[in-house]
Design an enzyme around this catalytic site. Structure first.
Site, PDB file in Angstrom:
ATOM      1  N   GLU A 125      19.284   0.471  47.019  1.00 40.66           N
ATOM      2  CA  GLU A 125      18.276  -0.577  47.075  1.00 40.66           C
ATOM      3  C   GLU A 125      16.968  -0.098  46.436  1.00 40.66           C
ATOM      4  OE1 GLU A 125      18.473  -2.647  51.228  1.00 40.66           O
ATOM      5  OE2 GLU A 125      19.336  -0.654  51.436  1.00 40.66           O
ATOM      6  N   CYS A 175      33.769  20.690  14.934  1.00 39.65           N
ATOM      7  CA  CYS A 175      34.854  21.567  14.495  1.00 39.65           C
ATOM      8  C   CYS A 175      36.104  20.806  14.074  1.00 39.65           C
ATOM      9  CB  CYS A 175      35.188  22.588  15.586  1.00 39.65           C
ATOM     10  SG  CYS A 175      36.013  21.850  17.009  1.00 39.65           S
ATOM     11  N   CYS A 224      34.785  26.154  20.027  1.00 39.12           N
ATOM     12  CA  CYS A 224      33.976  25.255  19.200  1.00 39.12           C
ATOM     13  C   CYS A 224      32.557  25.839  19.068  1.00 39.12           C
ATOM     14  CB  CYS A 224      33.931  23.888  19.864  1.00 39.12           C
ATOM     15  SG  CYS A 224      32.963  22.680  18.972  1.00 39.12           S
TER      16      CYS A 224
HETATM   17 ZN   LIG Z   1      34.505  21.048  18.624  1.00 40.70          ZN
END
Ligand SMILES: [Zn+2]
Length: 647
Positions: A105, A394, A412
């Site tokens: 609320e 990547c 990555c």
């Molecule tokens: Zn990646």
């Protein structure tokens, strides 16, 4: 007398339509005519019904406010400022009941009031005061028309609301009183109610928005939804926004909805209130010495502004999550020019209906990059953001988990740099000066991949790198060295276990060492205050992972020895795993937990096989049942105090 009853009922009905429903069915003139007739009749007969609208004028100025003790204390709420704190709250509740629902609320910024009814009659209005005792402002409150003088409920009732002054009302008042303008709506509301002269209260036109039942002598309500329904049915002014949510994501979405919605409200608000809906859970959770444990206020303290989305790119975070980063039209926010803002995930983009070309609300909080709260409007030709199928960094395939997209490549490059950046951040290892840019250079030119690689860096590692003068290199190396002795809770946060924020890391750090944390079982983990099942599993996965174990060993070998926050192993509770249930008369639950831990024990939040002792206070619930079923030793408060040596 019949005529008088008729006049009172009719006038009250019209007032309700006018002040609460904002839908008058008669003209002011018709109302005034009946009102005058009633006043005349009351003068002639000398009789005034208890719910007569003529009582609403509030009477003569008073000398001072009388103090009044509330039947039940009016608690203030604990505050969450970060998402981590909000999420920890949801976790705590869901540990008690995974199906628990929450209400979300608006939090109004005015003066908290308490109205008392006896046998269906309004008898008193008080301010919240210090929560236990407030000021009697009955005469002042009577001038407010947004609550009934008579209700069908028999027994004693206390309702809670917030006195506010609408922004438009404040503006109009200040236009009419240019010499003595009221500064802001919050102070104006408090000043109007806490004014000794009820005529001044009436002139400033405050309203009260009701949102809770504080006390009922009989047939108490069983949930927040029911409380608000009752208030509405009895003729109190309530606010037409109440979301019922079952997960953190839903709560977060409702909070964002409020944050966008409040911009166009005629009422001052400063946050959202999140409560567990069910009274059963509220009773089970109880109170700390200051706050209910079953509710929290999420405060909006940050600054916000509108901007237009120019384009969206995808960033890879430390967990591999793809986060949409939006470039926006430059906007001034909290003293800085902001050009970029993020959204939480792909699901957020669609849920918040954010497109390229959309006008959005941007918030700058304690995060480095501001956040997009939602779309305010769309331009013609706004285009949805395309969903990436491969990692933009990547090229690895993307996995979709719920609302999130993840790069599936553990190595990555940006993901690794983000992991390192998180490790070095202020609340983690706190390696001052080790920015994302620096780490990117070290990743690319010096093959830094793991946290442990940082500790192998020497002065010569920086030779030949652009921008690393002697002084800067020295500072970096000494900051890296200092991080070897970071506190354990920061280390546990730094290593980036999924789901472990700073709150949960504190829980874990109490075990004293990385090894002790790694050895915890699922049951032991979920027994901790701020750790739910998902996080518990993620902790187990983290420490079971070969690569992570190797890295932890390398860190240890590099002399990273997080300072333990070990607790005493001696004392009356040494070796005991203690669960508290029910209320203690002599102290709050956190106090009791602290005392147990000071005396060598471990405080758990739920009963597990490892539990050795249960302290049962008054109204002990399901935990006591479970303890008895498992044959665990149970003691009462007296015996507990004796063990503490405090009797
Ligand atoms: Zn990646």
């Amino acid at each position: 007398m019949d005529r008088m009853r008729y006049l009172v009922d009719t006038l009250n009905k019209w007032a309700y339509e006018y002040y609460v429903q904002d839908a008058p069915s008669v003209s002011d003139r018709e109302y005034d005519a009946l009102y005058d007739e009633l006043k005349e009749l009351e003068r002639e007969t000398g009789v005034r019904l208890p719910d007569s609208p003529t009582r609403r004028v509030g009477g003569e100025p008073i000398k001072a406010f009388a103090r009044h003790r509330h039947i039940a204390p009016l608690f203030s709420l604990d505050k969450a400022v970060t998402e981590d704190e909000l999420s920890a709250f949801i976790t705590r509740v869901h540990k008690l009941d995974p199906a628990a629902a929450f209400t979300v609320e608006y939090k109004f910024d005015g003066l908290t009031m308490c109205l008392t009814y006896e046998e269906g009659r309004f008898v008193r209005a008080t301010t919240r005061g210090n929560g236990t005792e407030g000021e009697d402002v009955t005469a002042q409150a009577l001038t407010v028309r947004s609550f009934p003088l008579a209700i069908p409920y028999r027994g004693t009732l206390e309702v809670r609301g917030e006195a506010i002054i609408r922004l438009s009302v404040l503006e109009a008042y200040n236009r009419e009183h240019p010499d003595e303008p009221l500064k802001n709506a919050r102070n104006a509301a408090a000043g109007a109610i806490r004014n000794l002269d009820p005529k001044i209260t009436a002139m400033r036109r405050p309203e009260i928005i009701f949102y809770d039942i504080n006390y009922m002598s009989a047939d108490p309500v069983s949930s927040q939804q029911e409380a608000v329904e009752k208030l509405k049915a009895w003729g109190f002014q309530t606010f037409p926004f109440l979301r019922v949510c079952s997960s953190f994501d839903e709560v977060r979405a409702a909070v964002d909805e409020i944050e966008v919605g409040r911009k166009s409200l005629d009422v001052l608000t400063d946050g959202a209130v999140i409560k567990t809906d069910s009274e059963v859970i509220r009773r089970e959770m109880g109170y700390t010495d200051k706050f209910p444990r079953w509710a929290i206020a999420y405060k909006f303290e940050a600054e916000e502004a509108e901007a237009t989305i120019e384009r969206v790119v995808w960033q890879v975070g430390r967990t591999g999550k793809l986060t949409p980063l939006a470039f926006i039209t430059p906007v001034e926010l909290a003293g800085a020019t902001v050009r970029r803002a993020t959204l939480n995930n792909y699901g957020d983009l669609t849920r918040k209906d954010v497109k390229v070309g959309s006008r959005v609300l941007v918030r700058r909080s304690n995060e480095v990059i501001p956040e997009i709260l939602g779309a305010v409007s769309h331009a013609e030709g706004s285009v949805p953001v395309e969903k990436p199928l491969v990692c933009p960094a990547c090229g690895s395939p993307v996995a979709e988990v719920g609302a999130n997209l993840f790069c599936t490549n553990r190595a990555c490059p940006p993901r690794t740099v983000q992991k390192l950046t998180h490790y070095c951040s202020k609340n983690a290892a706190d390696v001052e000066g080790m920015s994302e840019a620096t780490l990117t250079v070290l990743y690319e030119k010096r093959n830094v991949r793991n946290f442990s690689d940082l500790y192998a860096l020497t002065g010569s590692s920086f030779e030949g790198l652009e921008g690393f003068r002697e002084k800067k290199t020295e500072n970096l190396l000494s900051a890296i060295d200092a991080s070897r002795r970071m506190p354990l809770e920061r280390f546990l946060y730094a290593i980036g276990i999924d789901g472990i924020g700073r709150v949960a890391a504190r829980d874990l750090a109490a075990f004293g060492s990385v090894e002790a944390v790694a050895a915890l079982t699922f049951d032991e983990l979920v027994a901790l205050e701020n750790i739910g099942e998902i996080t518990a599993n993620s902790i187990l996965r983290f420490f079971a992972d070969e690569e992570n174990r190797a890295e932890l060993a390398r860190l240890k070998a590099a002399g990273v020895c997080p300072a333990s926050s070990a607790r005493p192993t001696q004392g009356a509770f040494a070796g005991e795993n203690v669960v508290l249930t029910g209320g203690l008369a002599s102290m709050s639950r956190p106090e009791a937990q602290k005392k147990i831990e000071e005396r060598g024990g471990t405080a758990q939040s739920s009963v597990t096989r490892k539990t050795t002792l249960v302290v049962a206070g008054s109204d002990a619930g399901s935990k006591l049942q479970k303890a008895l079923a498992l044959g665990i030793r149970v003691i009462g408060e007296e015996e507990f105090l004796a063990m503490l040596g405090e009797q």
